[in-house]
Design a protein around this motif. Structure first.
Motif, PDB file in Angstrom:
ATOM      1  N   ALA A  75      -5.299  13.331  24.557  1.00 33.27           N
ATOM      2  CA  ALA A  75      -5.284  14.787  24.715  1.00 33.27           C
ATOM      3  C   ALA A  75      -3.945  15.255  25.284  1.00 33.27           C
ATOM      4  O   ALA A  75      -3.381  16.253  24.816  1.00 33.27           O
ATOM      5  CB  ALA A  75      -6.438  15.229  25.618  1.00 33.27           C
ATOM      6  N   LYS A  76      -3.431  14.546  26.270  1.00 34.54           N
ATOM      7  CA  LYS A  76      -2.132  14.909  26.855  1.00 34.54           C
ATOM      8  C   LYS A  76      -1.007  14.750  25.840  1.00 34.54           C
ATOM      9  O   LYS A  76      -0.036  15.516  25.849  1.00 34.54           O
ATOM     10  CB  LYS A  76      -1.839  14.080  28.105  1.00 34.54           C
ATOM     11  N   LEU A  77      -1.138  13.765  24.958  1.00 35.35           N
ATOM     12  CA  LEU A  77      -0.092  13.556  23.946  1.00 35.35           C
ATOM     13  C   LEU A  77      -0.016  14.712  22.955  1.00 35.35           C
ATOM     14  O   LEU A  77       1.010  14.891  22.297  1.00 35.35           O
ATOM     15  CB  LEU A  77      -0.301  12.225  23.229  1.00 35.35           C
ATOM     16  N   PHE A  80       2.668  16.656  24.432  1.00 37.72           N
ATOM     17  CA  PHE A  80       3.934  15.968  24.174  1.00 37.72           C
ATOM     18  C   PHE A  80       4.377  16.204  22.734  1.00 37.72           C
ATOM     19  O   PHE A  80       5.565  16.387  22.463  1.00 37.72           O
ATOM     20  CB  PHE A  80       3.801  14.467  24.453  1.00 37.72           C
ATOM     21  N   GLU A  81       3.430  16.211  21.812  1.00 38.21           N
ATOM     22  CA  GLU A  81       3.752  16.461  20.406  1.00 38.21           C
ATOM     23  C   GLU A  81       4.417  17.829  20.249  1.00 38.21           C
ATOM     24  O   GLU A  81       5.405  17.968  19.518  1.00 38.21           O
ATOM     25  CB  GLU A  81       2.490  16.372  19.542  1.00 38.21           C
ATOM     26  N   ARG A  82       3.894  18.826  20.939  1.00 39.60           N
ATOM     27  CA  ARG A  82       4.495  20.165  20.867  1.00 39.60           C
ATOM     28  C   ARG A  82       5.909  20.163  21.463  1.00 39.60           C
ATOM     29  O   ARG A  82       6.811  20.819  20.942  1.00 39.60           O
ATOM     30  CB  ARG A  82       3.599  21.184  21.567  1.00 39.60           C
ATOM     31  N   ILE A  83       6.088  19.438  22.559  1.00 46.34           N
ATOM     32  CA  ILE A  83       7.424  19.345  23.169  1.00 46.34           C
ATOM     33  C   ILE A  83       8.394  18.697  22.188  1.00 46.34           C
ATOM     34  O   ILE A  83       9.487  19.206  21.945  1.00 46.34           O
ATOM     35  CB  ILE A  83       7.371  18.539  24.489  1.00 46.34           C
ATOM     36  N   PHE A  84       7.980  17.564  21.603  1.00 46.22           N
ATOM     37  CA  PHE A  84       8.882  16.812  20.730  1.00 46.22           C
ATOM     38  C   PHE A  84       9.054  17.446  19.360  1.00 46.22           C
ATOM     39  O   PHE A  84       9.929  17.042  18.605  1.00 46.22           O
ATOM     40  CB  PHE A  84       8.429  15.355  20.617  1.00 46.22           C
ATOM     41  N   ALA A  85       8.279  18.435  19.044  1.00 46.45           N
ATOM     42  CA  ALA A  85       8.518  19.210  17.820  1.00 46.45           C
ATOM     43  C   ALA A  85       9.762  20.088  17.994  1.00 46.45           C
ATOM     44  O   ALA A  85      10.392  20.476  17.010  1.00 46.45           O
ATOM     45  CB  ALA A  85       7.305  20.073  17.486  1.00 46.45           C
ATOM     46  N   LYS A  86      10.118  20.355  19.259  1.00 45.91           N
ATOM     47  CA  LYS A  86      11.248  21.239  19.561  1.00 45.91           C
ATOM     48  C   LYS A  86      12.480  20.496  20.067  1.00 45.91           C
ATOM     49  O   LYS A  86      13.581  21.036  20.039  1.00 45.91           O
ATOM     50  CB  LYS A  86      10.836  22.259  20.619  1.00 45.91           C
ATOM     51  N   GLN A  87      12.273  19.298  20.584  1.00 46.90           N
ATOM     52  CA  GLN A  87      13.399  18.550  21.154  1.00 46.90           C
ATOM     53  C   GLN A  87      13.129  17.060  21.022  1.00 46.90           C
ATOM     54  O   GLN A  87      11.991  16.631  20.885  1.00 46.90           O
ATOM     55  CB  GLN A  87      13.628  18.946  22.607  1.00 46.90           C
ATOM     56  N   PRO A 120      -0.657   9.127  13.221  1.00 43.52           N
ATOM     57  CA  PRO A 120      -0.080   9.959  12.154  1.00 43.52           C
ATOM     58  C   PRO A 120      -0.169  11.463  12.434  1.00 43.52           C
ATOM     59  O   PRO A 120       0.643  12.234  11.936  1.00 43.52           O
ATOM     60  CB  PRO A 120      -0.900   9.589  10.915  1.00 43.52           C
ATOM     61  N   ALA A 121      -1.122  11.856  13.252  1.00 42.41           N
ATOM     62  CA  ALA A 121      -1.258  13.271  13.610  1.00 42.41           C
ATOM     63  C   ALA A 121      -0.215  13.710  14.639  1.00 42.41           C
ATOM     64  O   ALA A 121      -0.083  14.901  14.908  1.00 42.41           O
ATOM     65  CB  ALA A 121      -2.663  13.545  14.143  1.00 42.41           C
ATOM     66  N   LYS A 122       0.504  12.739  15.211  1.00 40.47           N
ATOM     67  CA  LYS A 122       1.526  13.047  16.223  1.00 40.47           C
ATOM     68  C   LYS A 122       2.848  12.362  15.851  1.00 40.47           C
ATOM     69  O   LYS A 122       3.328  11.496  16.580  1.00 40.47           O
ATOM     70  CB  LYS A 122       1.049  12.605  17.606  1.00 40.47           C
ATOM     71  N   PRO A 123       3.463  12.772  14.755  1.00 43.79           N
ATOM     72  CA  PRO A 123       4.676  12.095  14.303  1.00 43.79           C
ATOM     73  C   PRO A 123       5.857  12.245  15.265  1.00 43.79           C
ATOM     74  O   PRO A 123       6.705  11.354  15.342  1.00 43.79           O
ATOM     75  CB  PRO A 123       4.989  12.753  12.958  1.00 43.79           C
ATOM     76  N   ASN A 124       5.895  13.327  16.007  1.00 39.98           N
ATOM     77  CA  ASN A 124       7.005  13.517  16.947  1.00 39.98           C
ATOM     78  C   ASN A 124       6.867  12.615  18.167  1.00 39.98           C
ATOM     79  O   ASN A 124       7.859  12.119  18.687  1.00 39.98           O
ATOM     80  CB  ASN A 124       7.110  14.992  17.348  1.00 39.98           C
ATOM     81  N   TRP A 129       8.576   7.766  20.962  1.00 40.42           N
ATOM     82  CA  TRP A 129       8.222   6.473  21.529  1.00 40.42           C
ATOM     83  C   TRP A 129       9.079   5.363  20.927  1.00 40.42           C
ATOM     84  O   TRP A 129       9.563   4.487  21.632  1.00 40.42           O
ATOM     85  CB  TRP A 129       6.732   6.181  21.354  1.00 40.42           C
ATOM     86  N   LYS A 130       9.256   5.404  19.626  1.00 41.32           N
ATOM     87  CA  LYS A 130      10.093   4.388  18.977  1.00 41.32           C
ATOM     88  C   LYS A 130      11.521   4.458  19.506  1.00 41.32           C
ATOM     89  O   LYS A 130      12.141   3.427  19.778  1.00 41.32           O
ATOM     90  CB  LYS A 130      10.071   4.566  17.461  1.00 41.32           C
ATOM     91  N   ALA A 131      12.024   5.672  19.675  1.00 44.86           N
ATOM     92  CA  ALA A 131      13.404   5.840  20.155  1.00 44.86           C
ATOM     93  C   ALA A 131      13.597   5.263  21.560  1.00 44.86           C
ATOM     94  O   ALA A 131      14.604   4.602  21.824  1.00 44.86           O
ATOM     95  CB  ALA A 131      13.809   7.312  20.135  1.00 44.86           C
ATOM     96  N   ILE A 132      12.639   5.480  22.449  1.00 48.85           N
ATOM     97  CA  ILE A 132      12.836   4.981  23.819  1.00 48.85           C
ATOM     98  C   ILE A 132      12.449   3.509  23.960  1.00 48.85           C
ATOM     99  O   ILE A 132      13.071   2.776  24.709  1.00 48.85           O
ATOM    100  CB  ILE A 132      12.140   5.850  24.893  1.00 48.85           C
TER     101      ILE A 132
END
Length: 146
Positions: A75-77, A80-87, A120-124, A129-132
């Protein structure tokens, strides 16, 4: 301690905190370190406690608590998905201390639920996660910890 080290060695390697004189950038860094402490760590550490640490120290996993931590993290992710959609990272365009704070318990949660950051519902979230988690410096730390 990590803030001290990031500040002291800011001129070596990746700068993990913004310039201390940039008050707005520092406030954002503080905000996202708080996001990690409130919306990531409690759930990833709860997963690790139930599935890894309890058995390691002679206890038993509580399946209901484990599932609660997993569902709460998922649920918290969403946020995070909304945050990572922008940055790209918690603090903006560049990796920062808040992102690195997520690694220690995040990798343990991923050991328990291998797809927790690869939904798959949270691609950002998956991209972040892969990047860090594939940063060469983190790979060295993980290898040395084995």
């Amino acid at each position: 301690m990590s803030r001290y080290l990031a500040t002291k060695y800011a001129d070596q390697g990746t700068q993990l905190l913004p310039d201390l004189t940039d008050l707005k950038a520092m406030a954002l860094a503080d905000q996202f370190m708080s996001v990690e402490a409130s919306n990531f760590y409690p759930y990833t550490s709860g997963i690790a406690k139930e599935a890894i640490f309890a058995p390691m120290f002679g206890g038993k996993t509580n399946p209901e608590a484990l599932e609660k931590h997993r569902s709460d993290l998922k649920a918290k992710l969403e946020g995070f998905e909304r945050i990572f959609a922008k940055q790209d990272y918690l603090g903006g365009k560049e990796v920062g201390l808040a992102d690195l704070y997520c690694l220690s318990m995040g990798v343990l949660a991923e050991k328990v639920f291998s797809d927790i950051f690869d939904d798959p519902a949270k691609p950002n979230v998956a991209r972040w996660w892969k990047a860090i988690s594939t940063r060469p410096s983190w790979k060295r730390v993980a290898e040395e910890a084995k």
